[in-house]
Design an enzyme around this catalytic site. Structure first.
Site, PDB file in Angstrom:
ATOM      1  N   LYS A  10       0.346  -0.946   0.461  1.00  0.00           N
ATOM      2  CA  LYS A  10      -0.317   0.015  -0.119  1.00  0.00           C
ATOM      3  C   LYS A  10       1.182   1.694   0.138  1.00  0.00           C
ATOM      4  O   LYS A  10       1.652   1.391   0.502  1.00  0.00           O
ATOM      5  CB  LYS A  10      -0.756  -0.086   1.124  1.00  0.00           C
ATOM      6  N   ASP A 137      -3.065  -1.335  10.175  1.00  0.00           N
ATOM      7  CA  ASP A 137      -3.084  -1.264   8.682  1.00  0.00           C
ATOM      8  C   ASP A 137      -3.539  -3.083   7.788  1.00  0.00           C
ATOM      9  O   ASP A 137      -3.585  -2.413   6.626  1.00  0.00           O
ATOM     10  CB  ASP A 137      -1.719  -1.007   7.979  1.00  0.00           C
TER      11      ASP A 137
END
Length: 297
Positions: A10, A137
């Site tokens: 990401k 996350d």
């Protein structure tokens, strides 16, 4: 029998950070965008829980119970009264300790793989709950594409993305400790009021429209000053990418990887070559976003 799951890296296109909370965490408005760099996590029945890893940076990946992939197997097994007796193999391609959520990706990948292997039938909500227990996350690694994360970043709202964005990532030598970067953020914030973190309407609109130029104008990372304070050389990397034609440059997450938004694939290739020639980074990767979340192969 084995199950393999592919899971993406990401980039944080916006990371707005609030003041430290009583629980030690910081409130976040974290706009995640999954990029097409992937780890593959394979789980196979075994006599006991073990972890192996291959690929770039594999020697830096813990192979004990502190690995998020191992913890994911343990948490899912505990919920269903099972023993976490699997061999987990991680084939790394996401940069290690680079602020791109590689460890979180492996946790989400192992969770989905164990769910498929064991046939637990866990709901998406239950899997996301376990992800949130693993780390801030990890839930995004499961869903991928694009999302706004609030709270610690684990409370997700999917976002619409109207096009493809081209990125260059420059990897630095060595890592940066995320807790250390947050401590430096707190030190730099001493004596001033830290506003409540909110998502930028302009950035969300740029994602929705697929507008690269508007996204470049809106990219922001509140942790960047702290990362640069701890690793001043990253400023040279950011400057080299900008000079090579990047539309925008920022530290990815807590660093030390730096991210550069390019106009197209050709521009990305030129920026990557210039960064490598500059001597300001260890290596580069070019890729695109958005990318799908954890997927059983």
């Amino acid at each position: 029998m084995s199950v393999t799951v592919r899971v993406p890296a990401k980039v944080n296109v916006q990371l707005a950070v609030g003041a430290a909370r009583p629980d030690g965490y910081h409130g976040l408005a974290n706009v995640f965008l999954a990029v097409s760099l992937y780890d593959e996590v394979t789980v196979t029945p075994a006599a006991r829980l073990t972890v192996t890893c291959t690929g770039p940076g594999a020697d830096q990946v813990p192979l004990d119970r502190t690995n998020l992939a191992a913890r994911a197997a343990e948490l899912l097994a505990a919920r269903y009264g099972l023993e976490p007796d699997v061999h987990i193999h991680i084939a790394k391609d996401i940069p290690v300790a680079g602020g791109m959520a590689g460890g979180s990706a492996d946790g989400a990948g192992a969770l989905l793989a164990c769910d498929a292997l064991w046939g637990t039938g866990a709901s998406r909500e239950e899997l996301l709950d376990i992800c949130a227990e693993l780390g801030s996350d990890v839930p995004f690694s499961l869903i991928g594409e694009a999302a706004l994360g609030v709270g610690r970043g684990e409370q997700l709202t999917p976002l619409e993305v109207g096009g493809t964005f081209h990125w260059v990532f420059a990897m630095a030598d060595g890592g940066l400790s995320t807790p250390a970067v947050f401590r430096e953020f707190d030190r730099l914030a001493e004596g001033r009021e830290v506003p409540e973190p909110t998502a930028s309407p302009e950035l969300l609109a740029a994602l929705r429209k697929g507008d690269t130029g508007a996204l470049a104008e809106a990219l922001a990372n509140d942790l960047q000053p702290a990362a640069l304070s701890l690793r001043p050389a990253l400023a040279d990397t950011l400057a080299a990418g900008t000079a090579a034609g990047a539309l925008a440059a920022l530290v990815s997450g807590s660093g030390p990887t730096t991210a550069f938004l390019a106009a197209d694939a050709e521009s990305a290739a030129r920026i990557a070559a210039a960064l490598e020639a500059s001597g300001t980074c260890r290596t580069t990767r070019t890729t695109t976003s958005p990318a799908p979340g954890a997927t059983v192969l």
